[in-house]
Scaffold this active site. Sequence first.
Site, PDB file in Angstrom:
ATOM      1  N   SER A  82       0.035   4.210   9.940  1.00 25.74           N
ATOM      2  CA  SER A  82      -1.125   5.017   9.544  1.00 25.74           C
ATOM      3  C   SER A  82      -2.016   5.201  10.752  1.00 25.74           C
ATOM      4  O   SER A  82      -1.983   4.384  11.685  1.00 25.74           O
ATOM      5  CB  SER A  82      -1.917   4.290   8.445  1.00 25.74           C
ATOM      6  OG  SER A  82      -3.163   4.930   8.217  1.00 25.74           O
ATOM      7  N   TYR A 110      -6.896  -3.332   5.350  1.00 25.66           N
ATOM      8  CA  TYR A 110      -5.863  -2.287   5.330  1.00 25.66           C
ATOM      9  C   TYR A 110      -5.529  -1.895   6.773  1.00 25.66           C
ATOM     10  O   TYR A 110      -4.349  -1.797   7.141  1.00 25.66           O
ATOM     11  CB  TYR A 110      -6.324  -1.060   4.529  1.00 25.66           C
ATOM     12  CG  TYR A 110      -5.293   0.051   4.555  1.00 25.66           C
ATOM     13  CD1 TYR A 110      -4.062  -0.101   3.931  1.00 25.66           C
ATOM     14  CD2 TYR A 110      -5.537   1.246   5.242  1.00 25.66           C
ATOM     15  CE1 TYR A 110      -3.089   0.895   3.979  1.00 25.66           C
ATOM     16  CE2 TYR A 110      -4.579   2.256   5.296  1.00 25.66           C
ATOM     17  CZ  TYR A 110      -3.360   2.075   4.664  1.00 25.66           C
ATOM     18  OH  TYR A 110      -2.398   3.066   4.713  1.00 25.66           O
TER      19      TYR A 110
HETATM   20  P1  NDP Z   1       1.794   6.282  -3.114  1.00 21.45           P
HETATM   21  O1  NDP Z   1       0.882   5.345  -3.841  1.00 21.45           O
HETATM   22  O2  NDP Z   1       1.977   7.651  -3.655  1.00 21.45           O
HETATM   23  O3  NDP Z   1       3.230   5.604  -2.922  1.00 21.45           O
HETATM   24  C1  NDP Z   1       3.364   4.242  -2.591  1.00 21.45           C
HETATM   25  C2  NDP Z   1       4.788   3.801  -2.857  1.00 21.45           C
HETATM   26  O4  NDP Z   1       4.909   2.418  -2.476  1.00 21.45           O
HETATM   27  C3  NDP Z   1       5.150   3.895  -4.325  1.00 21.45           C
HETATM   28  O5  NDP Z   1       6.446   4.405  -4.455  1.00 21.45           O
HETATM   29  C4  NDP Z   1       5.113   2.459  -4.796  1.00 21.45           C
HETATM   30  O6  NDP Z   1       6.074   2.253  -5.813  1.00 21.45           O
HETATM   31  C5  NDP Z   1       5.540   1.726  -3.524  1.00 21.45           C
HETATM   32  N1  NDP Z   1       5.132   0.334  -3.564  1.00 21.45           N
HETATM   33  C6  NDP Z   1       3.874  -0.175  -3.565  1.00 21.45           C
HETATM   34  N2  NDP Z   1       3.912  -1.507  -3.678  1.00 21.45           N
HETATM   35  C7  NDP Z   1       5.224  -1.860  -3.737  1.00 21.45           C
HETATM   36  C8  NDP Z   1       5.917  -3.093  -3.890  1.00 21.45           C
HETATM   37  N3  NDP Z   1       5.247  -4.243  -3.977  1.00 21.45           N
HETATM   38  N4  NDP Z   1       7.261  -3.092  -3.922  1.00 21.45           N
HETATM   39  C9  NDP Z   1       7.946  -1.919  -3.825  1.00 21.45           C
HETATM   40  N5  NDP Z   1       7.352  -0.722  -3.686  1.00 21.45           N
HETATM   41  C10 NDP Z   1       6.003  -0.695  -3.660  1.00 21.45           C
HETATM   42  O7  NDP Z   1       1.203   6.353  -1.640  1.00 21.45           O
HETATM   43  P2  NDP Z   1       1.761   7.039  -0.304  1.00 21.45           P
HETATM   44  O8  NDP Z   1       2.987   7.801  -0.547  1.00 21.45           O
HETATM   45  O9  NDP Z   1       0.615   7.738   0.318  1.00 21.45           O
HETATM   46  O10 NDP Z   1       2.063   5.740   0.560  1.00 21.45           O
HETATM   47  C11 NDP Z   1       3.277   5.528   1.247  1.00 21.45           C
HETATM   48  C12 NDP Z   1       2.982   4.873   2.575  1.00 21.45           C
HETATM   49  O11 NDP Z   1       2.212   5.758   3.394  1.00 21.45           O
HETATM   50  C13 NDP Z   1       2.163   3.584   2.502  1.00 21.45           C
HETATM   51  O12 NDP Z   1       2.712   2.633   3.397  1.00 21.45           O
HETATM   52  C14 NDP Z   1       0.774   4.011   2.957  1.00 21.45           C
HETATM   53  O13 NDP Z   1       0.049   2.953   3.533  1.00 21.45           O
HETATM   54  C15 NDP Z   1       1.140   5.052   3.984  1.00 21.45           C
HETATM   55  N6  NDP Z   1       0.097   6.006   4.332  1.00 21.45           N
HETATM   56  C16 NDP Z   1      -0.479   6.790   3.375  1.00 21.45           C
HETATM   57  C17 NDP Z   1      -1.463   7.697   3.748  1.00 21.45           C
HETATM   58  C18 NDP Z   1      -2.186   8.515   2.747  1.00 21.45           C
HETATM   59  O14 NDP Z   1      -3.288   9.008   3.067  1.00 21.45           O
HETATM   60  N7  NDP Z   1      -1.646   8.746   1.564  1.00 21.45           N
HETATM   61  C19 NDP Z   1      -1.833   7.879   5.159  1.00 21.45           C
HETATM   62  C20 NDP Z   1      -1.173   6.978   6.061  1.00 21.45           C
HETATM   63  C21 NDP Z   1      -0.225   6.120   5.667  1.00 21.45           C
HETATM   64  P3  NDP Z   1       5.859   1.358  -7.138  1.00 21.45           P
HETATM   65  O15 NDP Z   1       4.407   1.390  -7.472  1.00 21.45           O
HETATM   66  O16 NDP Z   1       6.732   2.027  -8.146  1.00 21.45           O
HETATM   67  O17 NDP Z   1       6.362   0.009  -6.741  1.00 21.45           O
HETATM   68  C1  8X3 Z   2      -4.199   5.992   4.880  1.00 21.48           C
HETATM   69  C2  8X3 Z   2      -5.097   6.894   5.638  1.00 21.48           C
HETATM   70  O1  8X3 Z   2      -7.425   7.163   6.587  1.00 21.48           O
HETATM   71  O2  8X3 Z   2      -7.239   6.335   4.311  1.00 21.48           O
HETATM   72  O3  8X3 Z   2      -3.487   5.158   5.724  1.00 21.48           O
HETATM   73  O4  8X3 Z   2      -6.683   4.925   6.139  1.00 21.48           O
HETATM   74  S1  8X3 Z   2      -6.676   6.283   5.670  1.00 21.48           S
END
Ligand code: NDP
Ligand code: 8X3
Length: 253
Positions: free
Chosen positions: A142, A155
């Site tokens: 991120s 985070y």
């Molecule tokens: P979502 O919440 O849409 O997706 C998160 C995914 O992670 C879900 O499929 C969830 O599945 C899975 N997950 C969470 N906890 C667990 C666990 N304990 N075991 C297995 N799977 C797990 O968020 P995003 O798609 O945005 O997030 C994906 C990645 O991108 C993360 O690492 C996040 O930090 C990163 N990210 C997101 C940003 C944003 O602004 N959205 C920006 C930068 C990075 P389930 O709940 O079914 O287990």
């Molecule tokens: C998720 C993006 O800017 O909320 O990693 O940290 S931010």
Amino acid sequence: MSVFISGASSGIGEACARNFAANGKDLVLVARRKDRLEKLSTELRERHGIHVHTFELDVRSRKAVEGFIAGNQAVLNTIEVLVNNAGLAAGLSPIQTGNIDDWERMIDTNVKGLLYVSRGLLPLMIKRAAEGVSCHVVNIGSVAGYWVYPNGNVYCATKFAVKALSEGMRVDLHGTGIRVTEIAPGMAETEFSLVRLGDAEKAKAVYTGMTPLSAQDVAETVLWCVQRPKHVNIQELVVFPTQQSSVSLVARQ
Ligand code: NDP
Ligand code: 8X3
């Protein structure tokens, strides 16, 4: 030859599954919400004629991950791409009043979960790479792993860890031929803010007056990195929405 994606039940992981499927790749998808994985796999099998394996897996559980790896060697031996995507933010509070359960949830998922999965799969991928298969690890970090913002504290620390672990993997895998890429997205509208804030209205408000990245935008960068020729490794890619100039500077209209 298949692509393993953690956290494929939503957001960026789901979009990655769709993109790799559209490119004819077989998939191994894990997350806790098995119903969602099943629905997605049925759709992708029908649409693209690929093989999809889905597993309910909580990456925070070392025991569960180790059992999963030990019990599914035949499927896991086909993996050429590992997308470490499962992750979350929980809460948004100053460190002095932060919720310790939230901290543990983030550290256990974003750092320890990524490690458990990687520790299990990398030995299999090293063997595949030694046989000449082009193997690749993509870690979803991120912008919060490059710059800290107010109340982002733990985070951000977990995503700084993802950056360090990506570098660490690259040097430890030196000479194996396995590529390691870290993708660091800025604000992307997925279920991320709903999970973080626990309230649909507050989650929607995070993106008010601006156009965030979509999960598909991020998934396209993942696919692009993997599709580079075997001798090209994109080490890191930082992707912001245009209206987000820095981690805490967003031009809202
Ligand atoms: P979502 O919440 O849409 O997706 C998160 C995914 O992670 C879900 O499929 C969830 O599945 C899975 N997950 C969470 N906890 C667990 C666990 N304990 N075991 C297995 N799977 C797990 O968020 P995003 O798609 O945005 O997030 C994906 C990645 O991108 C993360 O690492 C996040 O930090 C990163 N990210 C997101 C940003 C944003 O602004 N959205 C920006 C930068 C990075 P389930 O709940 O079914 O287990
Ligand atoms: C998720 C993006 O800017 O909320 O990693 O940290 S931010």
